[in-house]
Design a protein around this motif. Structure first.
Motif, PDB file in Angstrom:
ATOM      1  N   LEU A  71      35.045  42.981   0.908  1.00 35.08           N
ATOM      2  CA  LEU A  71      35.029  42.188  -0.319  1.00 35.08           C
ATOM      3  C   LEU A  71      35.373  40.727  -0.032  1.00 35.08           C
ATOM      4  O   LEU A  71      36.406  40.199  -0.424  1.00 35.08           O
ATOM      5  CB  LEU A  71      36.012  42.788  -1.327  1.00 35.08           C
ATOM      6  CG  LEU A  71      35.713  44.220  -1.765  1.00 35.08           C
ATOM      7  CD1 LEU A  71      36.813  44.738  -2.687  1.00 35.08           C
ATOM      8  CD2 LEU A  71      34.354  44.293  -2.453  1.00 35.08           C
ATOM      9  N   VAL A  72      34.461  40.062   0.697  1.00 34.91           N
ATOM     10  CA  VAL A  72      34.649  38.668   1.062  1.00 34.91           C
ATOM     11  C   VAL A  72      33.346  37.902   0.827  1.00 34.91           C
ATOM     12  O   VAL A  72      32.256  38.487   0.834  1.00 34.91           O
ATOM     13  CB  VAL A  72      35.084  38.505   2.535  1.00 34.91           C
ATOM     14  CG1 VAL A  72      36.438  39.166   2.764  1.00 34.91           C
ATOM     15  CG2 VAL A  72      34.043  39.079   3.490  1.00 34.91           C
ATOM     16  N   SER A  73      33.467  36.609   0.646  1.00 35.98           N
ATOM     17  CA  SER A  73      32.286  35.772   0.423  1.00 35.98           C
ATOM     18  C   SER A  73      31.640  35.321   1.722  1.00 35.98           C
ATOM     19  O   SER A  73      30.439  35.036   1.758  1.00 35.98           O
ATOM     20  CB  SER A  73      32.680  34.526  -0.394  1.00 35.98           C
ATOM     21  OG  SER A  73      33.199  34.890  -1.649  1.00 35.98           O
ATOM     22  N   ARG A  74      32.445  35.261   2.798  1.00 39.09           N
ATOM     23  CA  ARG A  74      31.940  34.729   4.066  1.00 39.09           C
ATOM     24  C   ARG A  74      32.299  35.684   5.211  1.00 39.09           C
ATOM     25  O   ARG A  74      33.261  35.427   5.955  1.00 39.09           O
ATOM     26  CB  ARG A  74      32.532  33.340   4.316  1.00 39.09           C
ATOM     27  CG  ARG A  74      32.109  32.299   3.276  1.00 39.09           C
ATOM     28  CD  ARG A  74      32.766  30.957   3.503  1.00 39.09           C
ATOM     29  NE  ARG A  74      34.217  31.020   3.259  1.00 39.09           N
ATOM     30  CZ  ARG A  74      34.779  30.936   2.047  1.00 39.09           C
ATOM     31  NH1 ARG A  74      34.019  30.791   0.975  1.00 39.09           N
ATOM     32  NH2 ARG A  74      36.093  30.988   1.905  1.00 39.09           N
ATOM     33  N   PRO A  75      31.575  36.791   5.356  1.00 36.83           N
ATOM     34  CA  PRO A  75      31.832  37.684   6.500  1.00 36.83           C
ATOM     35  C   PRO A  75      31.696  36.904   7.811  1.00 36.83           C
ATOM     36  O   PRO A  75      30.916  35.942   7.900  1.00 36.83           O
ATOM     37  CB  PRO A  75      30.747  38.751   6.375  1.00 36.83           C
ATOM     38  CG  PRO A  75      30.301  38.679   4.949  1.00 36.83           C
ATOM     39  CD  PRO A  75      30.449  37.243   4.530  1.00 36.83           C
ATOM     40  N   ALA A  76      32.444  37.324   8.807  1.00 38.74           N
ATOM     41  CA  ALA A  76      32.437  36.583  10.070  1.00 38.74           C
ATOM     42  C   ALA A  76      32.649  37.531  11.238  1.00 38.74           C
ATOM     43  O   ALA A  76      33.213  38.621  11.090  1.00 38.74           O
ATOM     44  CB  ALA A  76      33.521  35.515  10.068  1.00 38.74           C
ATOM     45  N   THR A  77      32.189  37.096  12.401  1.00 39.73           N
ATOM     46  CA  THR A  77      32.449  37.798  13.653  1.00 39.73           C
ATOM     47  C   THR A  77      33.021  36.791  14.642  1.00 39.73           C
ATOM     48  O   THR A  77      32.467  35.705  14.838  1.00 39.73           O
ATOM     49  CB  THR A  77      31.168  38.427  14.223  1.00 39.73           C
ATOM     50  OG1 THR A  77      30.663  39.391  13.286  1.00 39.73           O
ATOM     51  CG2 THR A  77      31.453  39.123  15.545  1.00 39.73           C
ATOM     52  N   TYR A  78      34.145  37.157  15.245  1.00 36.60           N
ATOM     53  CA  TYR A  78      34.858  36.275  16.172  1.00 36.60           C
ATOM     54  C   TYR A  78      34.815  36.829  17.587  1.00 36.60           C
ATOM     55  O   TYR A  78      35.032  38.019  17.813  1.00 36.60           O
ATOM     56  CB  TYR A  78      36.328  36.140  15.765  1.00 36.60           C
ATOM     57  CG  TYR A  78      36.553  35.478  14.430  1.00 36.60           C
ATOM     58  CD1 TYR A  78      36.767  34.103  14.338  1.00 36.60           C
ATOM     59  CD2 TYR A  78      36.586  36.233  13.258  1.00 36.60           C
ATOM     60  CE1 TYR A  78      36.991  33.497  13.112  1.00 36.60           C
ATOM     61  CE2 TYR A  78      36.809  35.633  12.026  1.00 36.60           C
ATOM     62  CZ  TYR A  78      37.013  34.269  11.960  1.00 36.60           C
ATOM     63  OH  TYR A  78      37.243  33.682  10.743  1.00 36.60           O
ATOM     64  N   ARG A  79      34.569  35.946  18.539  1.00 39.83           N
ATOM     65  CA  ARG A  79      34.780  36.260  19.943  1.00 39.83           C
ATOM     66  C   ARG A  79      36.217  35.895  20.307  1.00 39.83           C
ATOM     67  O   ARG A  79      36.920  35.230  19.542  1.00 39.83           O
ATOM     68  CB  ARG A  79      33.801  35.477  20.809  1.00 39.83           C
ATOM     69  CG  ARG A  79      32.322  35.764  20.518  1.00 39.83           C
ATOM     70  CD  ARG A  79      31.439  34.755  21.210  1.00 39.83           C
ATOM     71  NE  ARG A  79      31.738  33.392  20.747  1.00 39.83           N
ATOM     72  CZ  ARG A  79      31.243  32.283  21.272  1.00 39.83           C
ATOM     73  NH1 ARG A  79      30.403  32.359  22.292  1.00 39.83           N
ATOM     74  NH2 ARG A  79      31.569  31.096  20.786  1.00 39.83           N
TER      75      ARG A  79
END
Length: 224
Positions: A71-79
């Motif tokens: 439930l977020v507006s800006r999903p992200a993937t981090y290295r």
């Protein structure tokens, strides 16, 4: 007498090497032990090895990813490199296991979980955060208010060095004021949800709210 002194000096010099060898041996055994009995063995610094699976894959600079979704507006993937570039917070706190062992004054360093949630833009209807681990089995949850505390980290370092695999590296959750089972190792996903979902041990009887000194029938003095 001189022989005894020489033997003592040699023992002191060899102790760090012997400890590292012992730790790596116990750690390797724990990774292949589906019974969890190897977790009863002490390792360096008073910690115990725990894994709920027979083995855990290793992740490194090239293969590790942390996903923030739900439930977020800006999903992200981090290295790993992405996480290291973010502002880091260092917390020195006792580590308390619900089984009774404690490691006092343990430094952890990493990104505040609240900062990652803020960057993702949490939806108004959100109420909790669920954590998934790349061992394939372990999960945990916090309320949104708990997750936003300043003493909850996505940790990259422990005891002033990069977080090793046996301690949940390269990235783990660290929930300073709660029993250590809340600090999920081998963290791979942070999912914002509408309600708390019991984690791996909570489905097996552990308390969902695991504040040190006020959980699972224990009376440990709160750590500092």
């Amino acid at each position: 007498m001189l022989g005894m002194l020489a033997a003592g000096a040699a023992g002191i010099a060899a102790a760090p090497l012997l400890q590292r060898a012992y730790d790596s041996t116990v750690g390797a055994a724990a990774q292949k032990d589906p019974t969890g009995l190897s977790g009863l063995l002490p390792v360096g610094g008073g910690f115990r090895y725990y894994s709920v699976t027979g083995s855990v894959p290793r992740k490194d600079e090239h293969t590790y990813r942390l996903t923030v979704d739900g439930l977020v507006s800006r999903p992200a993937t981090y290295r790993l490199a992405d996480l290291r570039r973010l502002p880091q917070t260092r917390i020195v706190h006792d580590v308390q296991c619900v089984t009774g062992w404690r490691v006092p004054g343990t430094p952890f360093e990493g990104v505040r979980l609240g900062a990652l949630l803020a960057a993702a833009g949490v939806h108004p209807q959100a109420g909790a955060v669920r954590f998934t681990c790349f061992d394939g089995s372990y999960t945990e949850s916090l309320t949104l208010a708990q997750a936003r505390r300043d003493d909850v980290l996505v940790a990259l370092r422990m005891q002033d060095k990069p977080l090793g695999h046996d301690h949940g590296g390269p990235v783990r959750l660290y929930v300073a004021p709660m029993y250590f089972y809340k600090s999920a190792k081998w963290l791979s996903k942070i999912t914002v949800t509408d309600r708390v979902e019991p984690g791996f041990w909570e489905e097996r009887g552990y308390d969902v709210d695991a504040w040190v000194g006020r959980s699972n029938g224990r009376d440990d003095a709160p750590t500092t």
